[in-house]
Enzyme design. Sequence first.
Site, PDB file in Angstrom:
ATOM      1  N   ASP A 155       5.008  -4.630 -11.568  1.00  0.00           N
ATOM      2  CA  ASP A 155       4.413  -5.554 -10.606  1.00  0.00           C
ATOM      3  C   ASP A 155       4.212  -6.926 -11.259  1.00  0.00           C
ATOM      4  OD1 ASP A 155       3.013  -5.531  -7.780  1.00  0.00           O
ATOM      5  OD2 ASP A 155       1.508  -6.399  -9.124  1.00  0.00           O
TER       6      ASP A 155
ATOM      7  N   HIS B 113       4.823   2.546  -4.803  1.00  0.00           N
ATOM      8  CA  HIS B 113       4.865   1.357  -5.654  1.00  0.00           C
ATOM      9  C   HIS B 113       4.413   1.626  -7.089  1.00  0.00           C
ATOM     10  CE1 HIS B 113       4.484  -2.797  -6.881  1.00  0.00           C
ATOM     11  NE2 HIS B 113       3.160  -2.725  -6.957  1.00  0.00           N
TER      12      HIS B 113
END
Length: 290
Positions: free
Chosen positions: A106, A267
């Site tokens: 991320d 994610h």
Amino acid sequence: MFDGWATTDVTTPAGARIRVRTAGSGPPVLLLHGYPQTSAMWHRVAPGLAEAHTVVAADLRGYGDSTAPSGSAEDPAAFGKRAMAADQLAVMAALGFARFAVVGHDRGARCAYRLALDHPEAVTALAVLDILPTADVFASVDAAFARSAWHWFFLAQPGDLPERLIAADPDAFFLRGTDGVFTDEARAAYRAAYRRPEVVHAMCQDYRAGATVDVADDEADRGRRQIACPTLVLWGRRGPLGRVPDVLDVWRRWAPQAAGEQLECGHYLAEECPAETLAALRDLLRSSCS
């Protein structure tokens, strides 16, 4: 988490104080976390890596237990990935490592690929988890992305509007949609960090920088610089990149050696699919050290 790991602070030449956890021996690898997390996100992967590597898990500037340079809190450029990457280069130098592999998830992955672009002499291998390059993301924004990743645009709003609204219920904002994803210990570490107003402000500044200086830095490098080291790209089928048909094609325009795969998760790869993530990282690190 991280039982037996050493914890220390490194003050960088820019004046940031970076909190790091270290363990293991062997070729060094730097782990960089995502939003809204801290280095605690690696607790299911880092011990396995430390069996054959010196592992350094760092909190990004302003996140977790790291701090930004004094007087920089109101300057979004101070939270650009170039500045964050320089922090981590200084951390590794202070620990005695001139060359190292870097793994990022991320926001940490955005710092990681910027580190590989700006300091190719230092990075032996790169892994980016569940992202596309920042400039490519903004260039392809559509209605579906705006609905699913609305926090990109909310956190980047000027002034203190996001900070003030988040303060009303930070748990509801940061932990939405994460039931069953984080362990209790990891969740507690994230909550302890984002309940401090200065950490929330740093996160917002990170996204403000992402929408401005980070895009400009990427566009300046597009077609001019590439990542030459071995590069691993991992993403989750149920995450934001699951609907992107050409993830590796995008990355190979930046990193010709890019290879990777889609994992059966959302994610948060290192927390949802730790065994698969660890195996892929071991393969990358083994090939880069051979």
